[in-house]
Design an enzyme around this catalytic site. Structure first.
Site, short mmCIF file in Angstrom:
data_model
loop_
_atom_site.label_atom_id
_atom_site.label_comp_id
_atom_site.label_asym_id
_atom_site.label_seq_id
_atom_site.Cartn_x
_atom_site.Cartn_y
_atom_site.Cartn_z
N GLN A 89 1.27 -1.21 0.01
CA GLN A 89 0.25 -0.79 0.18
C GLN A 89 0.96 1.12 -0.24
O GLN A 89 1.11 2.36 0.78
CB GLN A 89 -0.71 -0.29 1.49
CG GLN A 89 -2.55 1.54 1.20
CD GLN A 89 -3.26 0.76 0.63
OE1 GLN A 89 -3.45 -0.27 -0.32
NE2 GLN A 89 -3.79 1.59 0.54
N LYS A 181 -0.33 -11.75 -15.58
CA LYS A 181 -1.36 -11.82 -14.16
C LYS A 181 -2.96 -10.66 -14.00
O LYS A 181 -2.21 -9.33 -13.95
CB LYS A 181 -0.88 -11.81 -13.13
CG LYS A 181 -0.90 -11.86 -12.07
CD LYS A 181 -0.42 -12.08 -11.15
CE LYS A 181 -0.12 -11.61 -9.74
NZ LYS A 181 0.84 -11.28 -8.79
C1 R5P Z 1 2.30 -8.89 -5.88
O1 R5P Z 1 2.22 -7.75 -6.70
C2 R5P Z 1 3.02 -9.76 -5.73
O2 R5P Z 1 4.14 -9.29 -6.39
C3 R5P Z 1 3.57 -11.44 -5.42
O3 R5P Z 1 3.14 -11.93 -6.54
C4 R5P Z 1 1.87 -11.59 -4.28
O4 R5P Z 1 2.43 -11.21 -3.32
C5 R5P Z 1 1.81 -12.81 -4.48
O5 R5P Z 1 1.22 -13.27 -3.71
P1 R5P Z 1 0.46 -14.63 -3.53
O6 R5P Z 1 1.42 -16.18 -3.12
O7 R5P Z 1 -0.45 -14.43 -2.64
O8 R5P Z 1 -0.20 -15.16 -5.15
#
Ligand code: R5P
Length: 288
Positions: A89, A181
């Site tokens: 954030q 993504k």
């Molecule tokens: C998001 O922007 C971060 O770079 C990571 O991709 C994210 O925090 C990964 O989270 P999770 O393992 O819950 O998919």
């Protein structure tokens, strides 16, 4: 001076720098509040307080240690926060939201003269600090580990993570690519299928954070469907919420590898050397 989540890293840093380690007593009260007591006299000393930001309550322990150092009359105090909490954030995305990263940065800057951290979620977070903040990269350690495992392609799970993957790939002479993504919710991620040249290849997916593992698992599925021979899931910071590791294994990951910014059994890449080198090269000297 070690916090609970910084103990292993402190021992490595002590070996690298030859600096002594202060004795610290710490505990968590039944209601969740933290208690610390520095048992080594620190008057007039330059101290480094090492405490990671996960679980996020550790931020309190870091602040208490820094304040204790001030109470003990230190000459200056630097904070090493290997994983910086609240860094996602970094601005007000919606009306009514706080800039949480600024709250954390302000609190650290109240007691520390400088902050060193590793691979912030966004580099811009370092500019939210009112004291100097250095954001260290873990490119070298990952390139060495991937090279030792014969990785041929480094893949970023999204465009935002590509620069890190590209830097590691460049260092070891591997190919780089990224996926598109879209996060639907904290438990659901959509990835646009993209034709990748991974048939029969050993691939490492590299992200800054592995939290629930949903992002990585979705990427692993894509790679497996496209014929990758081996998939390594690598992250700078391994939070591993819930059954994240099982999720990665079930998706077909052959190995899970993270750094020691948040200690776990998967912390097989160490940032000690990059942190140690940075501590011994003060920011002022770097600017000269
Ligand atoms: C998001 O922007 C971060 O770079 C990571 O991709 C994210 O925090 C990964 O989270 P999770 O393992 O819950 O998919």
């Amino acid at each position: 001076m070690p916090g609970e989540g910084g103990r292993a890293l402190v021992d490595k840093l002590a070996k690298l720098t030859g600096w002594p380690v202060a004795d610290v007593e710490s505990k968590t009260f039944p209601d969740g509040e933290e208690y610390v007591r520095v048992q080594t006299p620190l008057r007039g000393e330059s101290v480094v307080v090492v405490e990671t930001g996960f679980p996020p309550g550790r931020l309190w322990r870091l602040l208490l240690l820094l304040q204790a150092a001030r109470e003990n009359g230190v000459a200056d105090a630097r904070a090493v926060v290997p994983y910086m909490p609240y860094a996602r954030q970094d601005r007000r995305f919606l009306e009514g939201e706080p800039v949480s990263a600024r709250v954390a940065a302000d609190a650290i800057g109240l007691y520390a003269n400088e902050c060193l951290t590793v691979e912030l979620h966004k580099d811009a977070v370092k500019d939210l600090f009112r004291v100097p903040c250095r954001n260290l990269e873990a490119v070298g350690p990952f390139a060495a580990e991937f090279g030792a495992r014969g990785v041929e392609v480094v893949l970023a799970p999204d465009a935002g993570a590509r620069a890190r993957a590209a830097a590691v790939a460049r260092r070891m002479g591997a190919a780089v690519d990224h996926l598109e993504k879209k996060r639907i919710s904290s438990e659901l991620v959509e990835m646009k299928p993209k034709t990748l040249d991974v048939q029969g290849k050993s691939v490492a997916i590299l992200d800054d954070i592995i939290s629930t593992g949903v992002t990585m698992a979705t990427a692993v599925e894509q790679l497996t469907n496209q014929g990758a021979s081996r998939v390594l899931c690598a992250g700078v910071h391994g939070l591993f919420i819930g059954d994240a590791v099982k999720r990665l294994r079930d998706a077909g990951a052959h190995e899970v590898l993270v750094t020691d910014t948040i200690p776990s059994v998967h912390s097989r890449v160490s940032v000690a050397e990059i942190v140690g080198r940075a501590l011994m090269a003060p920011a002022r000297a770097r600017l000269a």
